[in-house]
Design a protein around this motif. Structure first.
Motif, short mmCIF file in Angstrom:
data_model
loop_
_atom_site.label_atom_id
_atom_site.label_comp_id
_atom_site.label_asym_id
_atom_site.label_seq_id
_atom_site.Cartn_x
_atom_site.Cartn_y
_atom_site.Cartn_z
N LEU A 1 0.83 -1.21 0.00
CA LEU A 1 0.00 0.00 0.00
C LEU A 1 0.86 1.25 0.00
CD1 LEU A 1 -2.96 -0.46 2.49
CD2 LEU A 1 -3.09 0.26 0.13
N GLY B 1 2.62 1.94 -3.14
CA GLY B 1 1.72 2.24 -4.25
C GLY B 1 1.65 1.10 -5.25
N ARG C 1 -0.03 -1.75 -4.76
CA ARG C 1 -1.43 -2.18 -4.79
C ARG C 1 -2.29 -0.92 -4.88
NH1 ARG C 1 -6.15 -3.50 -5.20
NH2 ARG C 1 -7.19 -5.18 -4.02
N LYS C 2 -2.92 -0.73 -6.04
CA LYS C 2 -3.75 0.48 -6.25
C LYS C 2 -5.22 0.14 -5.96
CE LYS C 2 -0.95 3.62 -8.36
NZ LYS C 2 0.29 2.97 -8.30
N GLN D 1 -8.97 -0.14 -6.75
CA GLN D 1 -9.78 -0.20 -7.97
C GLN D 1 -11.25 -0.21 -7.56
OE1 GLN D 1 -7.93 -3.74 -9.27
NE2 GLN D 1 -6.42 -2.66 -10.49
N ASP E 1 -13.11 -0.80 -3.40
CA ASP E 1 -12.35 -1.96 -3.83
C ASP E 1 -12.69 -3.04 -2.81
OD1 ASP E 1 -10.27 -3.85 -4.10
OD2 ASP E 1 -9.01 -2.33 -5.08
N ALA F 1 -6.96 5.50 1.19
CA ALA F 1 -6.75 5.33 -0.26
C ALA F 1 -8.09 5.42 -1.00
CB ALA F 1 -6.08 4.00 -0.53
#
Ligand code: ADP
Length: 542
Positions: free
Chosen positions: A374, A377, A379-380, A382, A422, A506
């Motif tokens: 995380l 960056g 794992r973004k 979605q 997400d 996030a």
């Protein structure tokens, strides 16, 4: 750039820049006006000569003296008094057109006219000077205030330099530059193309930096330079050099054409303007010192935090990795070495212990990986529109056996609008919060999950009936590896909440903890709704 006449500093500077023929013309113009004024006064009084007493006509000249004192200054006003006496004698005192005086009492009128004229012009000139000085002081105070206000907002030395350059160029008629001390050398900050920083000017600036003394045109040192260079003296020594090069103004000559002032005759600044420029330099030096100290404090803080993080990581690894590893190794070695002495129950017990500890190890490593991904960056988020029931359902399903024997109160209405999220990630955040509620509250007390739609978005609350969060720890429990000391007997890594926070943020949301009135902790997650224009971060959340 401001017009000369609007601005006392610029106006003074223009007056100083007048030179050669232009300066001569400028100097004599008020006296020419004075002569004209006497002539006009005489012409106005002439038709009245036959029916107004001369001693009353003298008032016209007094009026002219006052006008001259107000508009032209002291010496032209004295000239008006003198010429007025002569013109009065010549035109209004019989016999006319001669300086002879028929009646001796007129001598007293002459003396009074001259005396009053000189007195009025002196007083008016003093008042003018006081007004000018007051105006200048006000302007200087305002400009210094504006500069210090703008400098207080900058966080970078280059920005501070650019701010002061912009102010100087607005207040004075000229170009400015700032050279900052970087290591042992002076580095110029990109300045307006008007500033000529050639080799000679560079040497002057270097001399100022080395000696901590001002130098340049109009000064004792390096007077051949084109600009004035002032050291930026701070408590830590000279932190840079401020340079100023006056722009030579274009003057309107008497013929109506424009002529540039010859450079060699230009006087850059009055002593007052120089003082103002020095005050600018001093404010800049203070701002640079403040920025440097703030940078050092930030660095020290970062260092402290990274040291804290390192020691937390070390202690966490030593405890959270070694404890399960030791248990697994112990269980496996018993199974290998003592298999002959173990009955079925003991073997099962050892296998279960090893299995549980391996899962704990897996969770810890998984958490560490999650937070690293995380933060890096990798794992973004979605987001997709999801039902809140699905989110809660996925989290509860993944908690599985851990929920056994626990009372769950669900308040998740069907009517809630779908939220962009997400799902796997947000479910993980909810699991971490729920897992804590399970770990830290007594098994016989209920855990409530409540979802509601608010103006700011979806509000999800997980409340338990445990000991709550100690005062002052509500924010710190979201820091990596932070664990409340009394939780030592419950296994944990101090990573669950920071991971949850990272995931929620996030998504553009917020998470916070609070204690409930009736006891127990409540964790609230606020997620922005679909097409939400108000960010939950902006809502007044504690
Ligand atoms: P841990 O692995 O220690 O649970 P977390 O980051 O999930 O790490 O939580 C940090 C600390 O916050 C915990 O050590 C615990 O002291 C406190 N905490 C979290 N949730 C609760 C809760 N529901 N009730 C009381 N304390 C809690």
């Amino acid at each position: 750039m401001a017009s000369f006449d609007d601005h006392p500093v610029l106006r003074d500077q223009r007056e100083l820049h007048l030179s050669g023929t232009a300066r001569q013309a400028h100097r004599w113009r008020p006296y020419a006006y004075a002569v004209g004024l006497v002539a006009v006064t005489t012409l106005v009084g002439l038709p009245l000569r036959s029916f107004i007493d001369p001693t009353n006509l003298v008032m016209l000249y007094l009026l002219a003296v006052v006008l001259a004192a107000l508009r032209l200054g002291r010496n032209p006003a004295v000239l008006v008094s003198l010429l007025g006496v002569l013109a009065f004698d010549l035109v209004f005192v019989p016999p006319y057109n001669t300086f002879a005086v028929a009646d001796a009492q007129f001598v007293l009128t002459f003396i009074a006219l001259l005396g009053v004229g000189v007195l009025i012009s002196t007083l008016t000139a003093q008042a003018r000077e006081q007004t000018r000085a007051a105006q200048e002081r006000t302007t200087q105070t305002r400009t210094l205030y504006e500069l210090s206000r703008d400098l207080s907002m900058v966080l970078d030395p280059a920005d501070a330099a650019r701010t002061v350059m912009a102010h100087i160029e607005r207040v004075f008629c000229g170009n400015a530059t700032v050279l900052l001390a970087i290591g042992k050398s002076l580095e110029p900050i990109p300045h307006s193309s008007g500033f000529d920083l050639d080799e000679h000017e560079g040497h002057t600036a270097a001399w100022v930096y080395d000696n901590g003394q001002p130098a340049g045109v109009g000064m004792e040192m390096c007077s051949a330079a084109k600009g004035i260079y002032l050291p930026l003296n701070s408590t830590q020594g000279v932190v840079g050099v401020l340079g100023f090069q006056p722009v030579l103004p274009v003057l309107n000559t008497s013929e109506g054409s424009e002529a540039a002032v010859p450079a060699d005759q230009a006087v850059p600044l009055t002593p007052e303007q120089l003082r103002l420029l020095e005050a600018f330099a001093s404010l800049t030096a203070q701002a640079l010192t403040r920025i440097e100290l703030a940078r050092e404090a930030r660095q020290a803080q970062l260092l402290r935090e990274s040291e804290k993080l390192q020691s937390a990581l070390l202690s966490s690894i030593s405890h959270d990795l070694r404890t399960p590893l030791a248990s697994i190794t112990g269980a496996l070695s018993s199974l290998r070495d003592d298999a002959a002495y173990l009955d079925e129950t003991a073997r099962t017990l050892l296998v279960n212990t090893a299995w549980e500890q391996a899962i704990r190890l897996d969770e810890f490593v998984g958490n560490l990986l999650d937070i690293t991904r995380l933060e890096a960056g990798v794992r973004k988020v979605q987001p997709e529109l999801c039902d809140v029931q699905d989110l809660v359902g996925v989290a509860l399903e993944r908690l599985g056996e851990r929920l056994e024997g626990r009372e769950l109160v669900l308040d998740v209405p069907d009517s809630l609008p779908p939220v962009p999220l997400d799902l796997p990630l947000m479910a993980q955040a909810l699991i971490n919060v729920l897992d804590n509620a399970l770990k830290y509250s007594p098994v016989d007390r209920p855990i409530t999950i409540k979802a509601e739609a608010t103006d700011a978005g979806l509000r999800l609350t997980v409340a338990d009936k445990g000991p709550g969060i100690p005062e002052g720890d509500a924010t710190r429990i979201f820091d990596k590896f932070y664990r409340v000391s009394r939780s030592a007997e419950v296994t944990g890594t101090g990573l669950g909440l920071p991971i949850g926070k990272g995931i929620v943020e996030a998504h553009g949301g917020r998470i916070w903890a609070a204690n409930q009135k009736g006891g127990g902790a409540a964790f609230t997650i606020l997620l922005p709704a679909k097409d939400s224009s108000t960010s939950p971060v902006a809502e007044g959340i504690p």
